[in-house]
Design a protein around this motif. Structure first.
Motif, PDB file in Angstrom:
ATOM      1  N   GLU A  63       0.832  -1.207   0.000  1.00 16.64           N
ATOM      2  CA  GLU A  63       0.000   0.000   0.000  1.00 16.64           C
ATOM      3  C   GLU A  63       0.861   1.249   0.000  1.00 16.64           C
ATOM      4  O   GLU A  63       0.588   2.215  -0.730  1.00 16.64           O
ATOM      5  CB  GLU A  63      -0.923  -0.023   1.217  1.00 16.64           C
ATOM      6  CG  GLU A  63      -1.863   1.170   1.296  1.00 16.64           C
ATOM      7  CD  GLU A  63      -2.750   1.139   2.535  1.00 16.64           C
ATOM      8  OE1 GLU A  63      -3.541   2.090   2.700  1.00 16.64           O
ATOM      9  OE2 GLU A  63      -2.651   0.181   3.332  1.00 16.64           O
ATOM     10  N   TYR A  64       1.917   1.221   0.794  1.00 17.47           N
ATOM     11  CA  TYR A  64       2.802   2.385   0.895  1.00 17.47           C
ATOM     12  C   TYR A  64       3.506   2.650  -0.430  1.00 17.47           C
ATOM     13  O   TYR A  64       3.542   3.787  -0.915  1.00 17.47           O
ATOM     14  CB  TYR A  64       3.835   2.164   2.006  1.00 17.47           C
ATOM     15  CG  TYR A  64       4.736   3.348   2.237  1.00 17.47           C
ATOM     16  CD1 TYR A  64       4.381   4.360   3.118  1.00 17.47           C
ATOM     17  CD2 TYR A  64       5.966   3.456   1.577  1.00 17.47           C
ATOM     18  CE1 TYR A  64       5.198   5.457   3.333  1.00 17.47           C
ATOM     19  CE2 TYR A  64       6.796   4.548   1.784  1.00 17.47           C
ATOM     20  CZ  TYR A  64       6.408   5.539   2.666  1.00 17.47           C
ATOM     21  OH  TYR A  64       7.231   6.624   2.867  1.00 17.47           O
ATOM     22  N   VAL A  65       4.058   1.618  -1.039  1.00 20.48           N
ATOM     23  CA  VAL A  65       4.799   1.792  -2.286  1.00 20.48           C
ATOM     24  C   VAL A  65       3.887   2.311  -3.393  1.00 20.48           C
ATOM     25  O   VAL A  65       4.277   3.178  -4.189  1.00 20.48           O
ATOM     26  CB  VAL A  65       5.479   0.479  -2.700  1.00 20.48           C
ATOM     27  CG1 VAL A  65       5.991   0.553  -4.137  1.00 20.48           C
ATOM     28  CG2 VAL A  65       6.631   0.157  -1.756  1.00 20.48           C
ATOM     29  N   ALA A  66       2.651   1.812  -3.453  1.00 20.90           N
ATOM     30  CA  ALA A  66       1.721   2.281  -4.481  1.00 20.90           C
ATOM     31  C   ALA A  66       1.433   3.768  -4.305  1.00 20.90           C
ATOM     32  O   ALA A  66       1.416   4.536  -5.285  1.00 20.90           O
ATOM     33  CB  ALA A  66       0.430   1.471  -4.423  1.00 20.90           C
ATOM     34  N   ALA A  67       1.204   4.196  -3.057  1.00 19.06           N
ATOM     35  CA  ALA A  67       0.941   5.612  -2.799  1.00 19.06           C
ATOM     36  C   ALA A  67       2.185   6.450  -3.041  1.00 19.06           C
ATOM     37  O   ALA A  67       2.108   7.562  -3.590  1.00 19.06           O
ATOM     38  CB  ALA A  67       0.445   5.795  -1.370  1.00 19.06           C
ATOM     39  N   GLN A  68       3.339   5.931  -2.648  1.00 20.47           N
ATOM     40  CA  GLN A  68       4.599   6.640  -2.852  1.00 20.47           C
ATOM     41  C   GLN A  68       4.865   6.852  -4.346  1.00 20.47           C
ATOM     42  O   GLN A  68       5.278   7.941  -4.765  1.00 20.47           O
ATOM     43  CB  GLN A  68       5.731   5.839  -2.213  1.00 20.47           C
ATOM     44  CG  GLN A  68       7.077   6.529  -2.160  1.00 20.47           C
ATOM     45  CD  GLN A  68       8.130   5.656  -1.491  1.00 20.47           C
ATOM     46  OE1 GLN A  68       8.012   4.436  -1.472  1.00 20.47           O
ATOM     47  NE2 GLN A  68       9.150   6.276  -0.930  1.00 20.47           N
ATOM     48  N   ARG A  69       4.603   5.829  -5.147  1.00 19.98           N
ATOM     49  CA  ARG A  69       4.789   5.947  -6.594  1.00 19.98           C
ATOM     50  C   ARG A  69       3.846   7.003  -7.178  1.00 19.98           C
ATOM     51  O   ARG A  69       4.249   7.810  -8.026  1.00 19.98           O
ATOM     52  CB  ARG A  69       4.550   4.596  -7.269  1.00 19.98           C
ATOM     53  CG  ARG A  69       4.701   4.649  -8.802  1.00 19.98           C
ATOM     54  CD  ARG A  69       4.473   3.299  -9.441  1.00 19.98           C
ATOM     55  NE  ARG A  69       5.523   2.347  -9.099  1.00 19.98           N
ATOM     56  CZ  ARG A  69       5.374   1.312  -8.287  1.00 19.98           C
ATOM     57  NH1 ARG A  69       4.180   1.080  -7.723  1.00 19.98           N
ATOM     58  NH2 ARG A  69       6.369   0.500  -8.033  1.00 19.98           N
ATOM     59  N   ALA A  70       2.608   7.004  -6.723  1.00 19.69           N
ATOM     60  CA  ALA A  70       1.639   7.982  -7.230  1.00 19.69           C
ATOM     61  C   ALA A  70       2.068   9.405  -6.888  1.00 19.69           C
ATOM     62  O   ALA A  70       1.940  10.317  -7.714  1.00 19.69           O
ATOM     63  CB  ALA A  70       0.252   7.685  -6.655  1.00 19.69           C
ATOM     64  N   PHE A  71       2.585   9.608  -5.684  1.00 16.84           N
ATOM     65  CA  PHE A  71       3.038  10.947  -5.315  1.00 16.84           C
ATOM     66  C   PHE A  71       4.278  11.354  -6.113  1.00 16.84           C
ATOM     67  O   PHE A  71       4.432  12.534  -6.472  1.00 16.84           O
ATOM     68  CB  PHE A  71       3.323  11.025  -3.815  1.00 16.84           C
ATOM     69  CG  PHE A  71       2.086  11.163  -2.970  1.00 16.84           C
ATOM     70  CD1 PHE A  71       1.143  12.142  -3.251  1.00 16.84           C
ATOM     71  CD2 PHE A  71       1.860  10.328  -1.885  1.00 16.84           C
ATOM     72  CE1 PHE A  71      -0.004  12.288  -2.475  1.00 16.84           C
ATOM     73  CE2 PHE A  71       0.714  10.455  -1.107  1.00 16.84           C
ATOM     74  CZ  PHE A  71      -0.214  11.437  -1.401  1.00 16.84           C
ATOM     75  N   ALA A  72       5.170  10.405  -6.389  1.00 16.22           N
ATOM     76  CA  ALA A  72       6.336  10.726  -7.215  1.00 16.22           C
ATOM     77  C   ALA A  72       5.903  11.165  -8.610  1.00 16.22           C
ATOM     78  O   ALA A  72       6.458  12.107  -9.185  1.00 16.22           O
ATOM     79  CB  ALA A  72       7.263   9.519  -7.297  1.00 16.22           C
ATOM     80  N   GLU A  73       4.886  10.495  -9.141  1.00 18.51           N
ATOM     81  CA  GLU A  73       4.385  10.858 -10.475  1.00 18.51           C
ATOM     82  C   GLU A  73       3.724  12.229 -10.458  1.00 18.51           C
ATOM     83  O   GLU A  73       3.859  13.007 -11.406  1.00 18.51           O
ATOM     84  CB  GLU A  73       3.407   9.784 -10.954  1.00 18.51           C
ATOM     85  CG  GLU A  73       4.084   8.449 -11.252  1.00 18.51           C
ATOM     86  CD  GLU A  73       3.101   7.336 -11.544  1.00 18.51           C
ATOM     87  OE1 GLU A  73       1.864   7.562 -11.391  1.00 18.51           O
ATOM     88  OE2 GLU A  73       3.543   6.226 -11.913  1.00 18.51           O
ATOM     89  N   ARG A  74       3.006  12.549  -9.387  1.00 15.62           N
ATOM     90  CA  ARG A  74       2.360  13.858  -9.292  1.00 15.62           C
ATOM     91  C   ARG A  74       3.376  14.969  -9.022  1.00 15.62           C
ATOM     92  O   ARG A  74       3.191  16.113  -9.449  1.00 15.62           O
ATOM     93  CB  ARG A  74       1.306  13.846  -8.190  1.00 15.62           C
ATOM     94  CG  ARG A  74       0.076  13.025  -8.524  1.00 15.62           C
ATOM     95  CD  ARG A  74      -0.880  12.971  -7.354  1.00 15.62           C
ATOM     96  NE  ARG A  74      -1.279  14.306  -6.910  1.00 15.62           N
ATOM     97  CZ  ARG A  74      -1.957  14.554  -5.795  1.00 15.62           C
ATOM     98  NH1 ARG A  74      -2.310  13.539  -5.007  1.00 15.62           N
ATOM     99  NH2 ARG A  74      -2.288  15.777  -5.462  1.00 15.62           N
ATOM    100  N   GLY A  75       4.439  14.636  -8.307  1.00 17.04           N
ATOM    101  CA  GLY A  75       5.445  15.647  -7.990  1.00 17.04           C
ATOM    102  C   GLY A  75       6.331  15.996  -9.172  1.00 17.04           C
ATOM    103  O   GLY A  75       6.854  17.119  -9.243  1.00 17.04           O
ATOM    104  N   ALA A  76       6.502  15.066 -10.117  1.00 10.72           N
ATOM    105  CA  ALA A  76       7.430  15.295 -11.230  1.00 10.72           C
ATOM    106  C   ALA A  76       7.093  16.540 -12.044  1.00 10.72           C
ATOM    107  O   ALA A  76       7.992  17.356 -12.321  1.00 10.72           O
ATOM    108  CB  ALA A  76       7.483  14.052 -12.117  1.00 10.72           C
ATOM    109  N   PRO A  77       5.836  16.742 -12.460  1.00  9.55           N
ATOM    110  CA  PRO A  77       5.561  17.964 -13.234  1.00  9.55           C
ATOM    111  C   PRO A  77       5.695  19.238 -12.413  1.00  9.55           C
ATOM    112  O   PRO A  77       6.058  20.291 -12.965  1.00  9.55           O
ATOM    113  CB  PRO A  77       4.122  17.754 -13.729  1.00  9.55           C
ATOM    114  CG  PRO A  77       3.533  16.711 -12.843  1.00  9.55           C
ATOM    115  CD  PRO A  77       4.669  15.840 -12.427  1.00  9.55           C
ATOM    116  N   LEU A  78       5.427  19.189 -11.119  1.00 10.79           N
ATOM    117  CA  LEU A  78       5.632  20.374 -10.286  1.00 10.79           C
ATOM    118  C   LEU A  78       7.118  20.690 -10.178  1.00 10.79           C
ATOM    119  O   LEU A  78       7.532  21.861 -10.264  1.00 10.79           O
ATOM    120  CB  LEU A  78       5.036  20.161  -8.896  1.00 10.79           C
ATOM    121  CG  LEU A  78       3.519  20.126  -8.804  1.00 10.79           C
ATOM    122  CD1 LEU A  78       3.082  19.812  -7.383  1.00 10.79           C
ATOM    123  CD2 LEU A  78       2.915  21.445  -9.261  1.00 10.79           C
TER     124      LEU A  78
END
Length: 300
Positions: free
Chosen positions: A264-279
């Motif tokens: 669960e943690y890794v899935a959420a962590q990956r999603a946040f990394a993807e959202r943070g990249a364009p910022l």
């Protein structure tokens, strides 16, 4: 309405920039006002208040709207006393003198964010930094002592001792207890952040907000607010995966001590990394734009 100013950049007429300012204030008030109410009542919140207490940006600073460098605000005499602004033909704008003074910060952040963006996200830390911050401490000693440890002190210590700790973020690592610090496979320092930071790190994602507000008023406040919004959501995961029991606040734990919790943690962590990249990329591009401006040595 926006038009080109007479050699001074984009000119925003008063109805346009006041509408943008009002929209920004309404957006951030949803975050700022509850924090101020809790502060007045003396009821701190370990999740919702973090961005206001850990970082140096005051609520009023987050709420104040700026258009960014290269934009002239027509009829904006109220901005003239604000740090970094000056009168220009057509209105008020962030000054070239202020831009020149901030160049060392711009160069430092450009190196850091560029280096971070160049790396692949590392997703195997499982949030152990929060556990290492309370390792071998009694309940009364931990940072959020008002909230119990889910597994108790002994159980928490056992999780730390049974896991590989590989925190790459100095501003998390520096809060490790003395007993936990040697257990970290990495030893990041204050001055070597570009050598360690990577985009999968939750704290690197939250720090996008810090980097954005450090650039105020050179960047538009909408970008700062976008970074704040992401950081606020990351903080929720950070504390749900922590050793604290925050169920009384409505946060179900991410049990990173279990295989299911790790997934669960890794899935959420990956999603946040993807959202943070364009910022992060938007910040890198803004920094490159600002660094490309030729500013006379005398300032204006």
């Amino acid at each position: 309405m926006q038009t080109r100013g007479s050699g001074t950049g984009v000119l925003l007429d008063e109805p346009t920039w006041t509408a943008r300012r009002a929209a920004h204030e309404a957006r951030v008030d949803a975050w700022v006002q509850p924090h101020l109410e809790r502060r007045r009542a003396g009821l701190p919140h370990p999740v919702e208040d973090f961005l206001f207490t850990y970082y140096s940006q005051r609520p009023a600073g987050l709420r104040r709207w700026h258009p960014g460098y290269g934009v002239v605000l027509a009829g904006a005499e109220e901005y003239l006393p604000v740090k970094g602004y000056a009168a220009v033909p057509g209105g008020a704008a962030v000054s070239a003198r202020h831009l020149a003074a901030q160049r060392p910060v711009l160069e430092s952040l450009h190196r850091l964010l560029g280096a971070t963006a160049s790396r692949a996200p590392q997703l195997g830390c499982f949030g152990m930094h929060e556990w290492a911050m309370v390792y071998r401490q009694d309940q009364e000693q931990v940072r959020h002592a008002a909230w119990p440890l889910r597994l108790g002190p002994d159980g928490t210590d056992g999780v730390v001792e049974s896991h590989r700790i590989a925190c790459s973020h100095f501003d998390a690592f520096r809060f490790f207890t003395d007993a936990a610090r040697p257990r970290n496979l990495l030893q990041p320092g204050r001055d070597d952040r570009p050598a360690f930071e990577q985009p999968g790190c939750l704290h690197a994602g939250m720090d996008l907000y810090k980097h954005a507000f450090r650039l105020t008023p050179l960047v538009a406040s909408e970008l700062v607010a976008d970074c704040f919004e992401l950081a606020r959501e990351i903080r929720v995961l950070d504390m749900r995966a922590s050793p604290y029991d925050l169920s009384a606040l409505g946060y179900s734990p991410v049990r990173v001590e279990t295989a299911e919790g790790k997934q669960e943690y890794v899935a959420a962590q990956r999603a946040f990394a993807e959202r943070g990249a364009p910022l992060r990329q938007r910040l890198v591009e803004e920094l490159a734009r600002l660094l490309s401006v030729e500013v006379p040595a005398a300032g204006e």
